[in-house]
Every structure is written in structure tokens, then in C-alpha cells.
Design a protein around this motif. Sequence first.
Motif, PDB file in Angstrom:
ATOM      1  N   PRO A 584     -10.929 -15.283  -7.619  1.00  0.00           N
ATOM      2  CA  PRO A 584      -9.784 -14.380  -7.480  1.00  0.00           C
ATOM      3  C   PRO A 584     -10.021 -12.849  -7.828  1.00  0.00           C
ATOM      4  N   THR A 585      -9.551 -11.804  -7.108  1.00  0.00           N
ATOM      5  CA  THR A 585     -10.213 -10.650  -7.014  1.00  0.00           C
ATOM      6  C   THR A 585      -8.685  -9.731  -6.639  1.00  0.00           C
ATOM      7  N   ILE A 586      -8.609  -8.454  -7.184  1.00  0.00           N
ATOM      8  CA  ILE A 586      -7.937  -7.613  -7.250  1.00  0.00           C
ATOM      9  C   ILE A 586      -8.164  -5.930  -6.315  1.00  0.00           C
ATOM     10  N   LEU A 587      -7.602  -6.301  -4.953  1.00  0.00           N
ATOM     11  CA  LEU A 587      -8.133  -5.596  -4.112  1.00  0.00           C
ATOM     12  C   LEU A 587      -6.707  -4.277  -4.740  1.00  0.00           C
ATOM     13  N   VAL A 588      -7.589  -2.972  -4.531  1.00  0.00           N
ATOM     14  CA  VAL A 588      -7.055  -2.112  -5.334  1.00  0.00           C
ATOM     15  C   VAL A 588      -6.718  -1.001  -4.606  1.00  0.00           C
ATOM     16  N   GLY A 589      -5.957  -0.172  -3.799  1.00  0.00           N
ATOM     17  CA  GLY A 589      -5.914   1.284  -2.427  1.00  0.00           C
ATOM     18  C   GLY A 589      -5.166   2.054  -3.823  1.00  0.00           C
ATOM     19  N   VAL A 590      -6.396   3.357  -3.828  1.00  0.00           N
ATOM     20  CA  VAL A 590      -5.809   4.606  -4.664  1.00  0.00           C
ATOM     21  C   VAL A 590      -5.743   5.496  -3.350  1.00  0.00           C
ATOM     22  N   HIS A 591      -4.762   6.327  -3.352  1.00  0.00           N
ATOM     23  CA  HIS A 591      -3.820   7.217  -1.849  1.00  0.00           C
ATOM     24  C   HIS A 591      -4.099   8.366  -3.221  1.00  0.00           C
ATOM     25  N   LEU A 592      -4.698   9.465  -2.747  1.00  0.00           N
ATOM     26  CA  LEU A 592      -3.784  10.487  -3.299  1.00  0.00           C
ATOM     27  C   LEU A 592      -3.629  11.831  -2.637  1.00  0.00           C
ATOM     28  N   ARG A 593      -2.929  12.671  -2.528  1.00  0.00           N
ATOM     29  CA  ARG A 593      -2.653  14.464  -1.880  1.00  0.00           C
ATOM     30  C   ARG A 593      -1.685  15.316  -2.746  1.00  0.00           C
ATOM     31  N   GLN A 594      -2.041  16.244  -2.210  1.00  0.00           N
ATOM     32  CA  GLN A 594      -2.258  17.402  -2.571  1.00  0.00           C
ATOM     33  C   GLN A 594      -0.660  18.151  -1.852  1.00  0.00           C
ATOM     34  N   VAL A 612      -0.816   7.115  -5.655  1.00  0.00           N
ATOM     35  CA  VAL A 612      -0.373   6.348  -5.643  1.00  0.00           C
ATOM     36  C   VAL A 612      -0.997   5.276  -5.540  1.00  0.00           C
ATOM     37  N   LEU A 613      -1.181   3.801  -6.335  1.00  0.00           N
ATOM     38  CA  LEU A 613      -1.838   3.393  -6.911  1.00  0.00           C
ATOM     39  C   LEU A 613      -1.291   1.490  -6.534  1.00  0.00           C
ATOM     40  N   THR A 614      -2.389   0.585  -5.828  1.00  0.00           N
ATOM     41  CA  THR A 614      -1.489  -0.761  -5.581  1.00  0.00           C
ATOM     42  C   THR A 614      -2.241  -1.358  -5.518  1.00  0.00           C
ATOM     43  N   PRO A 625      -0.114 -18.056  -4.110  1.00  0.00           N
ATOM     44  CA  PRO A 625       0.663 -16.284  -3.209  1.00  0.00           C
ATOM     45  C   PRO A 625      -0.182 -15.627  -3.354  1.00  0.00           C
ATOM     46  N   TRP A 626      -0.711 -14.388  -1.907  1.00  0.00           N
ATOM     47  CA  TRP A 626      -1.151 -13.490  -2.751  1.00  0.00           C
ATOM     48  C   TRP A 626       0.337 -12.354  -2.948  1.00  0.00           C
ATOM     49  N   ARG A 627      -0.227 -10.986  -3.686  1.00  0.00           N
ATOM     50  CA  ARG A 627       0.782 -10.805  -4.296  1.00  0.00           C
ATOM     51  C   ARG A 627       0.633  -8.904  -4.235  1.00  0.00           C
ATOM     52  N   LEU A 628       1.302  -8.129  -3.569  1.00  0.00           N
ATOM     53  CA  LEU A 628       1.178  -6.925  -3.851  1.00  0.00           C
ATOM     54  C   LEU A 628       2.090  -5.767  -5.069  1.00  0.00           C
ATOM     55  N   GLU A 629       1.205  -5.501  -5.947  1.00  0.00           N
ATOM     56  CA  GLU A 629       1.987  -4.484  -7.038  1.00  0.00           C
ATOM     57  C   GLU A 629       1.619  -3.380  -7.391  1.00  0.00           C
ATOM     58  N   MET A 630       2.650  -2.509  -7.412  1.00  0.00           N
ATOM     59  CA  MET A 630       2.006  -0.438  -7.732  1.00  0.00           C
ATOM     60  C   MET A 630       2.460  -0.832  -9.309  1.00  0.00           C
ATOM     61  N   TYR A 631       1.259   0.674  -8.979  1.00  0.00           N
ATOM     62  CA  TYR A 631       1.611   1.100 -10.588  1.00  0.00           C
ATOM     63  C   TYR A 631       2.574   2.460 -11.217  1.00  0.00           C
ATOM     64  N   SER A 632       3.970   1.386 -11.562  1.00  0.00           N
ATOM     65  CA  SER A 632       4.319   2.860 -11.690  1.00  0.00           C
ATOM     66  C   SER A 632       4.113   3.604 -13.071  1.00  0.00           C
ATOM     67  N   VAL A 855      -5.765  -2.491   4.364  1.00  0.00           N
ATOM     68  CA  VAL A 855      -4.358  -3.006   3.497  1.00  0.00           C
ATOM     69  C   VAL A 855      -4.115  -2.152   2.555  1.00  0.00           C
ATOM     70  N   PRO A 856      -4.773  -2.636   1.434  1.00  0.00           N
ATOM     71  CA  PRO A 856      -3.466  -1.240  -0.077  1.00  0.00           C
ATOM     72  C   PRO A 856      -3.891  -0.169  -0.237  1.00  0.00           C
ATOM     73  N   LEU A 857      -4.689   0.041   0.769  1.00  0.00           N
ATOM     74  CA  LEU A 857      -4.851   1.541   1.043  1.00  0.00           C
ATOM     75  C   LEU A 857      -3.498   2.297   2.048  1.00  0.00           C
ATOM     76  N   HIS A 858      -3.394   1.512   3.190  1.00  0.00           N
ATOM     77  CA  HIS A 858      -1.959   1.580   4.107  1.00  0.00           C
ATOM     78  C   HIS A 858      -1.440   1.537   3.405  1.00  0.00           C
ATOM     79  N   VAL A 859      -1.053   0.530   2.660  1.00  0.00           N
ATOM     80  CA  VAL A 859       0.520   0.440   1.602  1.00  0.00           C
ATOM     81  C   VAL A 859       0.690   0.916   1.088  1.00  0.00           C
ATOM     82  N   ALA A 860      -0.403   2.137   0.216  1.00  0.00           N
ATOM     83  CA  ALA A 860      -0.063   3.230  -0.499  1.00  0.00           C
ATOM     84  C   ALA A 860       0.250   4.588  -0.038  1.00  0.00           C
ATOM     85  N   GLY A 861       0.009   4.517   1.336  1.00  0.00           N
ATOM     86  CA  GLY A 861       0.300   5.937   1.500  1.00  0.00           C
ATOM     87  C   GLY A 861       1.609   5.711   2.739  1.00  0.00           C
TER      88      GLY A 861
END
Length: 887
Positions: A584-594, A612-614, A625-632, A855-861
Motif C-alpha cells: 500500500p502506497t499513497i501517491l501525492v500530487g503537489v500543485h502550486l501556482r501563483q 492543491v494537494l491530491t 479500490p484505489w481512491r482519490l482524495e484532496m486536502y481541504s 495522475v496525482p499531479l494531473h488531477v491537482a492541476g
Amino acid sequence: MLTSLAYLLEPKRLGRVVLYRLTEDFAEAWNQLPRYRDNDTSRPVRPAYAGLATALSAVTSQPVVIMPDTITPPEDDEVVPAVLATTKPIAPRLLTRAVRSWERLIRGGADDDTLAPLLAQSEMVKPKLLDFIENADSGRPRAPQWFYRVAAWNFAAALCETPLHLPAGTADAGKRLEWLMDTRGSLLAWDHVLKGKTERPARTGYGMHKLDFRVITLPGEPRIGIHVLPTFSRLATHWAGTRTAFVERGKENIVLRLPVGHRRSGESWEPYARNFTAQVVAACNLEAIELGTNETLEKMSGAARALVPGPTEHPLGKGTGTRFNLYLANYVKEAAKELKIEQVTYERTDVEVIRHVTGPVVREDLDHALSGAEQDHVRILALYDDEYTRERMITALTPYLEEPEETAGWEDNHDYQLTKRLCVRLHRMPALVSQTPVDWDRELAFLTPLVSTALTGVWVETIWNPKRRASRKGQQADVYDPKRDLRRHFHRRGMVSQFIAQRPRPKPPKPEDEEAPTPELAADADQPLGVDGAPEPAEGETPKKPKQSRPRLDYPAINGLRDLMFRMGAVDGRLAEGVSLDRPTILVGVHLRQQRISAKIGSADKTQMVEVLTALHTDPDPSQPWRLEMYSRRHHAWLPLPQGEAAFGAGSIGVDQHARHKEGAALVREHIKAALRILPGQTSLVIFVDTEACRTIWPGLQHARFGEATLPSEGLDDNGRSVAVVSINTSYGEVPTPVDRADARGRRDPARPQAPDDWLHERTTSTGLTSWYFAQKSRSYDGFGQTGINGSTCTRFTIPENLKEKLLRKDWHSFTATQITVPQPGEYQAKDLAALAAALCHQSLAWDARTRHPVPLHVAGAVDRNHPEYRGPSFEAEAEQPGDDVS
């Protein structure tokens, strides 16, 4: 082996520079300059070094840059010494007169003369660029910011005298492009302008080839890289909206590149060179700068040309094409061979990337895929006005029905079950096609009782065209785009959305097109008919298979529904099949934009950081199932993707006081660390970050401090958790452009580049650092016949005459690439993480082609781009706009 449009030079071959060393006194005097406006209608702005540099370039007809003499960009409130860098010494009297004239204009006529005396006292030297590079031997070269500009000028000057030969079938035929260099160091094919026409509407357009150069560093590489960036620059035929002009100065054999503004002249507008450039040239008694008129631009008859201001319809397409890039790559090697350059290449690894699943999520997998949303009931709400749009929506949904015939009895405002978990409801809403703003609170009041019954994704009809059209006969200009307003209302109700553009109902096929050939027609052709009504082949001829008529698929509707499914959190087994993870692994996407905080009137200097963090939770157990989460940020919690996107879209897009540098960067780091620390504590993390957006926040992503300075993993492995960081760079200016698979076999045309394949490539430097390279061709290049690949079979100058009119107006695609580096591998091998990143680009969730980011970074964007305030005015700023009667 993949070749690229980047080249490596030993630092000692970068040439020299003419430097004027400016003291802190000069920087202090600069800070005392007042705000100014170079036009009665513009707002006052702070003077920038680039303004004076542009004026000096116009006076001297040579590149000039004034920048702080620091390796890292200084903070805005710091006073640091600067340098004026150029290619040749400037006559002292000319320099003094130009600077004094410019300052007097800035001060509105007051002759305080504070800058010119300080500049006259500055030391002028002619050092080698080699002297300004630090740590090259370690593979972490660093240099002042101005260094990269000057090195690019020197390289461009080395190429400028040699024409580029574009063959047209024989060794001595074709076209030779001769270059002129502009004052930014670009090479322009000035005398080789291409012309295109369209009939409906009747338009004429022009374009010319341009080469830009960017000095780059490569991971672990001691040498300096030069990335060649070819563009097909489309030229404006009127001045309206233009921002950049080129002016030929024949005597100096150089082209001025000038920023352009617009000011009132009677009842119309006229262009002018910004930053008082023309006035400074006149004060120095030099040849006047003449921008010309709309008529001279339209006929390409004057000394000035202007770039088309932005994305717009144009008689000529964009892009140079892959064949031009291959000719260019070989030309650069030959023209700069005295510099002993080496082309950047990448070798194939043993990692082949395979896409196991394509197409939408199938019905049998849909409930399992949606279980990650943590909702027992999920609804698609289809909002429409046009009856044909309703039919298109139902047709796209039909594959999810056990009995497709059921759709004949569907009525509006009733839930119809597609699967055990998913239902659909249709609702007609005429307000969707309104040309003016709508009271959406009233129109959407019916949503209130739906919110509590199921997770809802809204599929919405729209008539708005993203390319704003001017009014033409029989066609009304688009005046209102409801998407931003609707998204905000949906997000505040906890809903995600996707839009489908209205299209006219297709005309039925003509009867004669459906009829089989008649015996009379066959007799006329002296060819008998077969049993199926098709002509029989002649004796000795191979029978042709009857042409099969395929149903015409509505791809916009199909893909829109797929995207809505992914926004509702549908993750089927395709990623698990394409990715090898044994734990089991958590794949994190960190998307930043100014993003600049702007309003409808004018613009603001204030910016916000969009964060945006996914997280993609994976498990090797196929039953999980694999599942997608997003930080609020609002809830300080990780929510299922649809709830996270709704919470994000319901508020302001950015975070105040967060920024790329200094205290703002520290706030970003702390915020993201706090978010990542609340993920399950023992599960391994793999963090994917965008290199270009994140490297000032975490310096350990920079090539000069790679893996040794702060990284996003800091503070996350306190409890023994494994944390890996994978850096993804897709910047067009930094990642070398793929040119050709040099080891490809069986090519009939040696000048036709071979498209990238499905193998991961790598490059290991002399210091032992490996980076990976995943190249791709666009979907358009691969999927639309001759017009998609025309840039590989000819150049824009060597198109066959019978195809010229058609192909010149098409976009000509080039290859692109994703560069992958691993500053922290955690418990994994770096190569395995590179293969994981490539697989997550190749096997996407809602798209059958590659994505630029995993995928995680693409979803965040994608979540960022779907925010109502994305690159637009904030709702709060709009609400605060004063009325017309407020002064």
C-alpha cells in the motif's frame, strides 16, 4: 536513442561580455525614482530596469540588460549592486545622454540627473563568462541571473551568419533561411515571410520563423546547456491589442524588439514604443523609430512588424513541425561546430510503458470504481435546454444501462438507475442559453432537496464559445459565459460539474449517398457488379474489401461524461494494471501556482499562491479500490475528491501571504507539511511535484542544490515512514525538445523524424546523476491523418503547391517530453520511481493519450483549472467594484 534540440558547451567556450558594474548608490538612486506613466491613459508604475535597458538597446542597436548582480533573485525590498551587460562597449557620451534623457522623461521633465553620473563612474570590464560560474565541476553550476541572457546572445550570434538550408527533395533545391538577430538575442527569418489566406471570412495573415535560445542547466551536468526554441511567429495585420513590435534598423543589420502600448489619437488609437524609447532615440539625434500604420502592417510594407497579441483565429497555423526541427538540429551542430558543442541525447532503458486499458469505465466496474467517493448513492444531473443536447447526453449514458431501450421512456425530473450505485436525472433549464447574467440562486433553487440524497455531479449544456467571436452577419457575439457563476453555485452545494457545448443537429444523409451502385453505373464503368452490389475486381486484381460504414461517435459528449466520472471519484482497475506496487502506497500530487488577484477594471499587484494537494491511495489487493482524495484547507482534512474539489471551489482560489520567496515560501512549506502529516502514518509516501512551480519553495529541487537542501519530505519521516520525492519538469523552455529517434530502423525517408515510442529513456552525467526522459507526440499529431503529421513530411517552405493553401493554415505539431528526476528515493530505487511516474503519465484516468504529469499531479492541476476564479477576477473583487457614479 532520442536526440533533442539542446546542446552542451564547455564553460570556456561561452565567450565574453561587456559589463558596467553599478554600485549600491546606483540601486539606491533607482529606488528614489518616482512612479511614472508613458501615456496619459496608463496607470503610474514603478520604473523597472528593463525599461531603461529597452531604451539603451534602441539607442545602441545591441542587446542590453540591467539586472541585480546576484546568483539568486533578490527580494523586492533589498538594495543590491547591479550590472549593465551588453555585447559591445557603449560610447560614453551616448550612454550619458541616453540615460539622462530617459530619467528626465520619467520625472516628467525635471532634470535631476541622478543616474547618468553614477553610471559614468561605473567600471567597464570585458571578462569571460567562464569567470562567473561556480561549482561547475561538481555538476551543480551556478551563475548570476544576467549570465544566462548573455550566454544566449553569444550563442545566437555564432549562428546568425550561417543560413539554414531546408531541402525540397534534391541536394541543391529548397529554401535557405537567412537570419537577423534582434535585441533580445532571437534570430528572425526576416526576409522569409509566409502568407496565408482564408475565404470565409476573407482574411490574409503573415508569419515568420523565429529561434529563441535559453541557457539551461541539466541535472548533474558540469557543462552549460543551450536549448533552441523554434517558433512560427504569426504577425499582426493591425495594431489593435499588440504588445510586441520588431523594427528593422538596416544600417546596423539588427532588429529592435520593443514593447508596444496604445494611446488615444483623436477618435482612434495609435501604437507607441513604451518606456519612452522613441523619445530617447530622438534626444540622441538618431534615426527615428517609426512604427507605421495599420496599412503598413496589413501590407508588410514598413520597417515594423508586430506579433499577434494572443490566441486567436488566424489564416496561418502555429508550430514549425518535426521535420523543420530535425533540419534545425543538424544545422545547429554544423553552424556551431567551432564551439565543439555536444547534442543532448537520451538512451533507451529496459522499461517499456504499456497502456492496459482504454475507453470509459465499463458498466461492470463502475460501482467498484465509485466506491472511493464513500457515498452509497451517486447521481448525474443532466441540465440542458436544446432537445438534441438531451439526446446526446442519453446516448453517451446508454452503455451504462442493462437495457438500453429503457431510455425511450425517460422523463425529466426523475431519477433513473444506471447501476446499483449510480442514477441519472434530466432537467431542462432555458436559462443556460441566456445571453445576459442570470439570477442563479432562483434558477438553481430546485437543487436544495437533491444535495442530501446523493453525491451529485452536474453535466451542463453551454452555448458559450471560448474563442470570443466578433459579430458577423447572421451571428451574434458571445457576451456572457455562465461557467464561472455556475461552478461557484454548484461548488457551494457540494457538487462538481462538467460542461457540454451545444451543437446543431446533423443533417440526415442524402439518399443517393446510401444507395448501392446501380447496374447502369457499373456498365458505364465497364465493370460488372458482384453479389453485394459492389464492382467486381478486374482479372488478376486483388478483390477489395467492402467499405464498412462505422457509426459516428459523439466524442465531446463521451469525453465530457468520462471527465465528470473522474471528478466524482471514479477510479477503476486500469491504474492498478499499469502500475507495479507491491505494498500500500499513497501517491501525492503537489500543485502550486501563483495567481494575480485581478478585477474587471485594471489589475492589482497583489498575488496569491494556489495550492492543491491530491492523494491517490493504492493497494496491491485487487479487491480494494484505489481512491482519490484532496486536502481541504477549510476542514484541515483529506476528503474524497469530489467533496474536496467542491470545498476548494466554494472559496477563494488562493492563499494570502503565501508566495514563492522568503516568508511567503516558509508559510507554503508549513501549510503543506501540516497537510501531509495527517495522512495515514505508516503508509509509504511518494510525492510528485512540479519542478518549475516548486523549486523556490523547496531549494532541494534546484539543480544547483539537488537533493541536498529542503525538500517536501522534510519532517514526514519522523516515525520511520518511507517518503520519496519525484520531481516532474514539463517546462517548454527547460526540458530539451525531442527531435528524432536516431536509432530507428526501416525509415523510407531519412529526413522524416521518427516519433517517440513507449520506452523510458535516461541520461547519466559524468558526475553519476541520472535523469529520465519520457517523450511523446500529441494526440492531434497521431490521430488526424495527413493534416496531423504534415510537419514531418515537409517544412512550411517546401509544401507541394497543391497542398499549400490547406496545410499552411493547420497547426504543425512538435514532440514534447517530461523530465523526471528523483532527489529523494526513500525505500525505492530511483529508476523504479521514474518508471512509476512514466506509467502514471501513460495510463491516465479519463484520457486515452498520455498526460504531461503523473495522475496525482494531473488531477491537482485539473481541479485548479476548474475553479471559478482560475486566471480571472475573484468574486470578492467583483463585488467590491465601485459603481459608475463613484469617483
